[in-house]
Design a protein around this motif. Structure first.
Motif, PDB file in Angstrom:
ATOM      1  N   LEU A   1       0.849  -1.185   0.000  1.00  0.00           N
ATOM      2  CA  LEU A   1       0.000   0.000   0.000  1.00  0.00           C
ATOM      3  C   LEU A   1       0.883   1.233   0.000  1.00  0.00           C
ATOM      4  O   LEU A   1       1.778   1.346   0.846  1.00  0.00           O
ATOM      5  N   VAL A   2       0.644   2.142  -0.913  1.00  0.00           N
ATOM      6  CA  VAL A   2       1.437   3.367  -1.012  1.00  0.00           C
ATOM      7  C   VAL A   2       0.504   4.558  -0.885  1.00  0.00           C
ATOM      8  O   VAL A   2      -0.408   4.747  -1.698  1.00  0.00           O
ATOM      9  N   GLU A   3       0.753   5.360   0.148  1.00  0.00           N
ATOM     10  CA  GLU A   3      -0.082   6.521   0.425  1.00  0.00           C
ATOM     11  C   GLU A   3       0.547   7.789  -0.139  1.00  0.00           C
ATOM     12  O   GLU A   3       1.764   7.900  -0.273  1.00  0.00           O
ATOM     13  N   SER A   4      -0.317   8.760  -0.402  1.00  0.00           N
ATOM     14  CA  SER A   4       0.148  10.071  -0.810  1.00  0.00           C
ATOM     15  C   SER A   4      -0.948  11.087  -0.502  1.00  0.00           C
ATOM     16  O   SER A   4      -2.088  10.715  -0.228  1.00  0.00           O
ATOM     17  N   GLY A   5      -0.558  12.361  -0.500  1.00  0.00           N
ATOM     18  CA  GLY A   5      -1.549  13.416  -0.387  1.00  0.00           C
ATOM     19  C   GLY A   5      -1.579  14.185   0.908  1.00  0.00           C
ATOM     20  O   GLY A   5      -2.340  15.139   1.054  1.00  0.00           O
ATOM     21  N   GLY A   6      -0.772  13.801   1.880  1.00  0.00           N
ATOM     22  CA  GLY A   6      -0.764  14.540   3.138  1.00  0.00           C
ATOM     23  C   GLY A   6      -0.094  15.896   2.986  1.00  0.00           C
ATOM     24  O   GLY A   6       0.438  16.240   1.933  1.00  0.00           O
ATOM     25  N   GLY A   7      -0.127  16.693   4.062  1.00  0.00           N
ATOM     26  CA  GLY A   7       0.526  17.989   4.032  1.00  0.00           C
ATOM     27  C   GLY A   7      -0.055  18.934   5.058  1.00  0.00           C
ATOM     28  O   GLY A   7      -0.727  18.505   5.999  1.00  0.00           O
ATOM     29  N   PHE A   8       0.222  20.208   4.854  1.00  0.00           N
ATOM     30  CA  PHE A   8      -0.258  21.261   5.746  1.00  0.00           C
ATOM     31  C   PHE A   8      -1.497  21.916   5.144  1.00  0.00           C
ATOM     32  O   PHE A   8      -1.549  22.162   3.936  1.00  0.00           O
TER      33      PHE A   8
ATOM     34  N   MET B   1     -10.841  -2.395   3.083  1.00  0.00           N
ATOM     35  CA  MET B   1      -9.794  -1.379   3.180  1.00  0.00           C
ATOM     36  C   MET B   1     -10.317  -0.238   4.029  1.00  0.00           C
ATOM     37  O   MET B   1     -11.527  -0.110   4.255  1.00  0.00           O
ATOM     38  N   GLY B   2      -9.401   0.585   4.483  1.00  0.00           N
ATOM     39  CA  GLY B   2      -9.840   1.727   5.268  1.00  0.00           C
ATOM     40  C   GLY B   2      -8.690   2.595   5.706  1.00  0.00           C
ATOM     41  O   GLY B   2      -7.559   2.436   5.238  1.00  0.00           O
ATOM     42  N   TRP B   3      -9.026   3.483   6.628  1.00  0.00           N
ATOM     43  CA  TRP B   3      -8.055   4.450   7.137  1.00  0.00           C
ATOM     44  C   TRP B   3      -8.086   4.507   8.655  1.00  0.00           C
ATOM     45  O   TRP B   3      -9.163   4.487   9.266  1.00  0.00           O
ATOM     46  N   TYR B   4      -6.898   4.586   9.230  1.00  0.00           N
ATOM     47  CA  TYR B   4      -6.712   4.903  10.629  1.00  0.00           C
ATOM     48  C   TYR B   4      -5.903   6.188  10.695  1.00  0.00           C
ATOM     49  O   TYR B   4      -5.288   6.605   9.734  1.00  0.00           O
ATOM     50  N   ARG B   5      -5.907   6.775  11.882  1.00  0.00           N
ATOM     51  CA  ARG B   5      -5.025   7.910  12.128  1.00  0.00           C
ATOM     52  C   ARG B   5      -4.500   7.839  13.548  1.00  0.00           C
ATOM     53  O   ARG B   5      -5.122   7.248  14.431  1.00  0.00           O
ATOM     54  N   GLN B   6      -3.344   8.446  13.746  1.00  0.00           N
ATOM     55  CA  GLN B   6      -2.737   8.486  15.072  1.00  0.00           C
ATOM     56  C   GLN B   6      -2.155   9.855  15.323  1.00  0.00           C
ATOM     57  O   GLN B   6      -1.247  10.299  14.601  1.00  0.00           O
ATOM     58  N   ALA B   7      -2.692  10.514  16.326  1.00  0.00           N
ATOM     59  CA  ALA B   7      -2.197  11.822  16.731  1.00  0.00           C
ATOM     60  C   ALA B   7      -1.117  11.631  17.794  1.00  0.00           C
ATOM     61  O   ALA B   7      -1.087  10.598  18.476  1.00  0.00           O
TER      62      ALA B   7
ATOM     63  N   ALA C   1      -2.747  14.457  12.439  1.00  0.00           N
ATOM     64  CA  ALA C   1      -2.349  13.093  12.769  1.00  0.00           C
ATOM     65  C   ALA C   1      -1.574  12.508  11.596  1.00  0.00           C
ATOM     66  O   ALA C   1      -1.533  13.095  10.505  1.00  0.00           O
ATOM     67  N   VAL C   2      -0.982  11.350  11.843  1.00  0.00           N
ATOM     68  CA  VAL C   2      -0.466  10.535  10.742  1.00  0.00           C
ATOM     69  C   VAL C   2      -1.601   9.610  10.322  1.00  0.00           C
ATOM     70  O   VAL C   2      -2.202   8.928  11.164  1.00  0.00           O
ATOM     71  N   TYR C   3      -1.897   9.607   9.054  1.00  0.00           N
ATOM     72  CA  TYR C   3      -2.990   8.801   8.517  1.00  0.00           C
ATOM     73  C   TYR C   3      -2.412   7.572   7.821  1.00  0.00           C
ATOM     74  O   TYR C   3      -1.493   7.684   7.005  1.00  0.00           O
ATOM     75  N   TYR C   4      -2.985   6.421   8.167  1.00  0.00           N
ATOM     76  CA  TYR C   4      -2.530   5.144   7.617  1.00  0.00           C
ATOM     77  C   TYR C   4      -3.691   4.467   6.885  1.00  0.00           C
ATOM     78  O   TYR C   4      -4.792   4.356   7.448  1.00  0.00           O
ATOM     79  N   CYS C   5      -3.431   3.989   5.688  1.00  0.00           N
ATOM     80  CA  CYS C   5      -4.430   3.138   5.073  1.00  0.00           C
ATOM     81  C   CYS C   5      -4.098   1.689   5.405  1.00  0.00           C
ATOM     82  O   CYS C   5      -2.957   1.352   5.715  1.00  0.00           O
ATOM     83  N   TYR C   6      -5.122   0.851   5.367  1.00  0.00           N
ATOM     84  CA  TYR C   6      -4.917  -0.565   5.629  1.00  0.00           C
ATOM     85  C   TYR C   6      -5.743  -1.359   4.631  1.00  0.00           C
ATOM     86  O   TYR C   6      -6.701  -0.865   4.041  1.00  0.00           O
ATOM     87  N   ALA C   7      -5.359  -2.619   4.489  1.00  0.00           N
ATOM     88  CA  ALA C   7      -6.115  -3.557   3.669  1.00  0.00           C
ATOM     89  C   ALA C   7      -6.104  -4.909   4.363  1.00  0.00           C
ATOM     90  O   ALA C   7      -5.070  -5.328   4.889  1.00  0.00           O
TER      91      ALA C   7
ATOM     92  N   VAL D   1      -6.146 -13.605   5.902  1.00  0.00           N
ATOM     93  CA  VAL D   1      -6.177 -13.464   7.369  1.00  0.00           C
ATOM     94  C   VAL D   1      -5.243 -12.377   7.865  1.00  0.00           C
ATOM     95  O   VAL D   1      -5.083 -12.199   9.066  1.00  0.00           O
ATOM     96  N   SER D   2      -4.633 -11.631   6.961  1.00  0.00           N
ATOM     97  CA  SER D   2      -3.627 -10.655   7.366  1.00  0.00           C
ATOM     98  C   SER D   2      -4.089  -9.224   7.116  1.00  0.00           C
ATOM     99  O   SER D   2      -4.937  -8.963   6.269  1.00  0.00           O
ATOM    100  N   LEU D   3      -3.491  -8.334   7.889  1.00  0.00           N
ATOM    101  CA  LEU D   3      -3.759  -6.904   7.769  1.00  0.00           C
ATOM    102  C   LEU D   3      -2.481  -6.234   7.281  1.00  0.00           C
ATOM    103  O   LEU D   3      -1.396  -6.477   7.824  1.00  0.00           O
ATOM    104  N   TYR D   4      -2.607  -5.399   6.271  1.00  0.00           N
ATOM    105  CA  TYR D   4      -1.460  -4.716   5.699  1.00  0.00           C
ATOM    106  C   TYR D   4      -1.646  -3.213   5.855  1.00  0.00           C
ATOM    107  O   TYR D   4      -2.772  -2.703   5.819  1.00  0.00           O
ATOM    108  N   TRP D   5      -0.503  -2.504   5.995  1.00  0.00           N
ATOM    109  CA  TRP D   5      -0.538  -1.071   6.276  1.00  0.00           C
ATOM    110  C   TRP D   5       0.276  -0.282   5.263  1.00  0.00           C
ATOM    111  O   TRP D   5       1.302  -0.752   4.777  1.00  0.00           O
ATOM    112  N   GLY D   6      -0.198   0.934   5.007  1.00  0.00           N
ATOM    113  CA  GLY D   6       0.610   1.874   4.266  1.00  0.00           C
ATOM    114  C   GLY D   6       1.665   2.482   5.174  1.00  0.00           C
ATOM    115  O   GLY D   6       1.704   2.224   6.381  1.00  0.00           O
ATOM    116  N   GLN D   7       2.519   3.311   4.593  1.00  0.00           N
ATOM    117  CA  GLN D   7       3.645   3.871   5.336  1.00  0.00           C
ATOM    118  C   GLN D   7       3.230   5.039   6.214  1.00  0.00           C
ATOM    119  O   GLN D   7       3.986   5.466   7.079  1.00  0.00           O
ATOM    120  N   GLY D   8       2.037   5.557   6.003  1.00  0.00           N
ATOM    121  CA  GLY D   8       1.554   6.700   6.775  1.00  0.00           C
ATOM    122  C   GLY D   8       1.871   8.009   6.086  1.00  0.00           C
ATOM    123  O   GLY D   8       2.906   8.153   5.426  1.00  0.00           O
TER     124      GLY D   8
END
Length: 115
Positions: free
Chosen positions: A4-11, A34-40, A91-97, A101-108
């Motif tokens: 999973l490759v994320e893009s689009g974050g910023g200020f 699939m979906g999105w998490y975030r961590q502040a 926050a840092v936003y992470y996508c997942y898929a 039986v496994s969960l995969y994450w983007g780099q944030g």
């Protein structure tokens, strides 16, 4: 395996908009969800929203009416459209898929909302 490759974050200023993208290495039809998490900073990871194989979406109450999840099946890309952004969305936003039986994450990707 799913990459999973994320893009689009910023200020962005309060009230502004951003769109995050998450490109998957597998067809959406092969993924369970699939979906999105975030961590502040200093907080636990929080579910932002999800989209099922069938295209059903759901978002957290904290972002309902402001954030929308969508996808482009041809491009195997999922989007998180964020509007009316608030400082607490920083926050840092992470996508997942979920695949088999496994969960995969983007780099944030960092989203910073300044007032």
């Amino acid at each position: 395996q799913v990459q999973l490759v994320e893009s689009g974050g910023g200020f962005v200023q309060v009230g502004g908009s951003l769109r995050l993208s998450c490109a998957a290495s597998r067809s959406f039809s092969r993924l369970d969800a699939m979906g999105w998490y975030r961590q502040a900073p200093g907080k636990e990871r929080e579910l932002v929203g999800s989209i099922t194989t069938g295209g059903t979406t759901d978002v957290a109450d904290s972002v309902k009416g402001r954030f929308t999840i969508s996808r482009d099946n041809a491009e195997n890309t999922m989007y998180l459209q964020m509007s009316s952004l608030k400082p607490e969305d920083t926050a840092v936003y992470y996508c997942y898929a979920r695949y088999q039986v496994s969960l995969y994450w983007g780099q944030g990707t960092q989203v910073t909302v300044s007032s």
